[in-house]
Design an enzyme around this catalytic site. Structure first.
Site, PDB file in Angstrom:
ATOM      1  CD  GLU A 299       0.607 -44.559 102.262  1.00 37.32           C
ATOM      2  OE1 GLU A 299       1.353 -44.993 101.367  1.00 37.32           O
ATOM      3  OE2 GLU A 299       0.530 -43.351 102.574  1.00 37.32           O
TER       4      GLU A 299
ATOM      5  CE  LYS B 122      -3.517 -23.084 107.530  1.00 41.53           C
ATOM      6  NZ  LYS B 122      -4.706 -22.819 108.329  1.00 41.53           N
TER       7      LYS B 122
ATOM      8  CG  ASP C  38      -3.298 -25.849 110.175  1.00 41.24           C
ATOM      9  OD1 ASP C  38      -3.948 -26.719 109.565  1.00 41.24           O
ATOM     10  OD2 ASP C  38      -3.567 -24.636 110.127  1.00 41.24           O
TER      11      ASP C  38
ATOM     12  CG  HIS D   4       2.038 -50.399  98.757  1.00 45.96           C
ATOM     13  ND1 HIS D   4       1.285 -49.565  99.527  1.00 45.96           N
ATOM     14  CD2 HIS D   4       3.194 -49.743  98.511  1.00 45.96           C
ATOM     15  CE1 HIS D   4       1.946 -48.439  99.737  1.00 45.96           C
ATOM     16  NE2 HIS D   4       3.114 -48.526  99.122  1.00 45.96           N
TER      17      HIS D   4
END
Length: 562
Positions: free
Chosen positions: A241, A373, A449, A547
């Site tokens: 990004e 998670k 993770d 951006h």
């Protein structure tokens, strides 16, 4: 994972991992399979009492025999002539010596020969089935001189399972190459552009990824220096990004110019919560009362802590749903993220409880009360992994010159966006601007993770005007940052280098757990910088402009497409 506890069954075979893998251990036993007898099982008593009995027995009979032999020497009596009491003493000495050797000697030697699962590479997922782990002698090996085309065709036809290539070839790179070619033939799709060479495939075998066909390149940028508790950190961020690293870097600059940020570790403990079932709610409640009784905690701790040198049970909390009981164990895990470690400790306790509550039916080692998670209120309130708060006071001049906005504008935007807006949206742990952005980037760079970004990004950002409204106090509170500096992806070359850059590579021998705690603090400090910069860009109306400038390629798309 639906595993139930039933009457004893013959143990299932386990698959040994690659002998040169980082963990150097065998795969976990099937849940509920009988464990091997240990020296500490000699008497059906608590561990400390059993040890005390054999210690006392050993030294008592040793003293008795020495005293008797001295008398025999004085009286010229042969030492091999034994009375009944002396014979019993010799046998007792041998028995106690064998026990002490089995309890202390064997475990001590094994801890150096093969490190236990919970001491180094704890982050390898306990649920993984690792079918392509290499064994010492490959079964039905493929002749390496055989034409690769023939091997590829045999994989395509199904004669050779794709997952078995590593074990049959004994060459991880060649296995990946052949699997890749077979994949392209099977799918009719090209994977050109996916790199193959330049990666150590043996380093991931049986630990990080099964059936590899290449690797993905993610650029790593550096934000900083981040001044945190008086120390500077260059923060590696792996992301695709645009603006993210630049924005976080600007936040670090503002924090540095204002004297730095501080952090506090509130708690540190990984959780696992199995679900068990009884024939009635009354029996489920009886186990709940048993587990939460302080008088039983010491015994349960001894049973739990046998799983690892670093596992230390902290607390147990239970929730009843009808005749089902959810048991949430929390324990410290050293520098490992610790899912494997806490799961093994839970298994030990379940085996122990099966004797006390034989009607207990274990439905699953995880009942989602952990909660792993998944966004969950229990993690937001109770915490999971590392709970960290980081704060800084940004001077008004820095807000104006570096962040290009004002203190009142930031305070108002934070209240209406991060607090009120998130409340209207019904957010769970999402009272922030973009904490997940920074967490994900650091996780990818340091071998964490990625899926645990879900709960690790729980964050509430607070902003308040201080010093008569001249300066800005900003803080982020993150209750469930789940990170480790050993195990899993942390041992890969690229990720290891990023950990080394932060000074937290591997386990800390002087203070176990401090490296992973510092990594969590760096994550929180980086989130603080990222929140500060993005909120300033929004307050100043610069978000879209930034951006458009940094997140759009200037390359000719029509030429790329052709």
């Amino acid at each position: 994972m639906d595993i139930r506890r039933r009457p004893p069954k013959p143990p299932l075979p386990t698959t040994p991992l690659h002998p040169h893998s980082a963990s150097g251990v065998v795969a976990s036993k099937p849940y509920g399979a009988p464990t091997s007898p240990r020296a500490s099982d000699a008497l059906p008593l608590p561990l400390f009492l059993t040890n005390g009995i054999f210690f006392t027995l050993f030294f008592s009979v040793a003293y008795f025999l020495l005293h008797r032999w001295r008398e025999k020497i004085r009286n010229s009596i042969p030492l091999h002539v034994l009375t009944l009491s002396e014979l019993a003493a010799v046998l007792s000495l041998i028995v106690s010596f064998i026990y002490l050797l089995g309890f202390f000697g064997i475990d001590f030697v094994q801890s150096f020969i093969s490190k236990s699962d919970g001491d180094t590479d704890e982050d390898c997922n306990i649920h993984c089935s690792m079918p392509n782990a290499i064994v010492s002698k490959p079964e039905n090996p493929i002749d390496l001189s055989e034409d690769e085309e023939d091997v590829i065709n045999r994989v395509v036809s199904g004669e050779i399972p794709s997952y078995s290539l590593e074990s049959k070839l004994g060459d991880c790179f060649k296995a990946a190459k052949i699997r890749r070619e077979a994949l392209q033939l099977q799918t009719g799709r090209s994977v050109e552009g996916l790199p193959l060479e330049g990666f150590d495939y043996e380093s991931i075998l049986g630990q990080c990824c099964e059936m590899p066909v290449g690797y993905v390149q993610i650029p790593v940028g550096i934000a900083g220096p981040l001044l945190l508790n008086g120390r500077e950190y260059s923060v590696p961020m792996a992301t695709t990004e645009g603006c993210l690293v630049a924005s976080t870097n600007r936040g670090c600059k503002a924090i540095y110019a204002s004297g730095g940020a501080a952090f506090v570790l509130l708690r540190d403990g990984m959780t696992r919560a199995p679900v068990v079932r009884f024939s009635s709610a009354k029996r489920a409640a009886e186990l709940k009362f048993f587990l939460e009784d302080p008088l039983n905690f010491d015994t349960l701790s001894v049973v739990f802590n046998k799983s690892s040198r670093f596992a230390r049970l902290q607390d147990i909390k239970c929730a009843v749903a009808g005749k089902n009981l959810y048991i949430r164990f929390r324990c410290s895990t050293g520098d490992a993220m610790g899912m494997n470690m806490v799961s093994k400790g839970v298994q030990n306790v379940l085996d122990y409880l099966q004797n006390e509550f034989p009607d207990m039916d274990v439905i699953g080692i995880s009942g989602n009360f952990c909660s792993d998670k998944k966004p969950a209120a229990v993690n937001w309130v109770e915490g999971r992994g590392k709970s960290v708060v980081s704060e800084a006071v940004i001077s008004g001049d820095v807000v104006t010159k570096v962040l290009k906005t004002t203190v009142p504008a930031l305070v108002e935007l934070n209240m209406l966006k991060n607090l009120t807006g998130s409340a209207i949206a019904g957010a769970l742990g999402g009272f922030n601007a973009h904490a997940a952005n920074i967490v994900s980037a650091i996780f990818l760079a340091t071998g964490q993770d990625p899926a645990q970004n879900v709960e690790s990004s729980h964050c509430i950002t607070m902003m308040e005007a201080v010093n008569d409204g001249k300066d800005l106090h900003v803080s982020v509170t993150m209750p469930s940052i789940e990170v480790g500096t050993v195990g899993g992806g942390t041992q890969l070359a690229s990720q290891s280098a990023c950990l080394n850059l932060l000074g937290v590579k591997g386990a800390c021998k002087e203070s176990p757990g401090s490296n992973s705690q510092l990594l969590a603090a760096v994550v929180a400090g980086s989130v603080l910088a990222g929140e500060l910069s993005l909120m300033s860009a929004i307050a100043a109306g610069q978000l879209v402009k930034s951006h458009m400038k940094y997140n759009r390629s200037n390359r000719d798309i029509t030429k790329l497409g052709s």
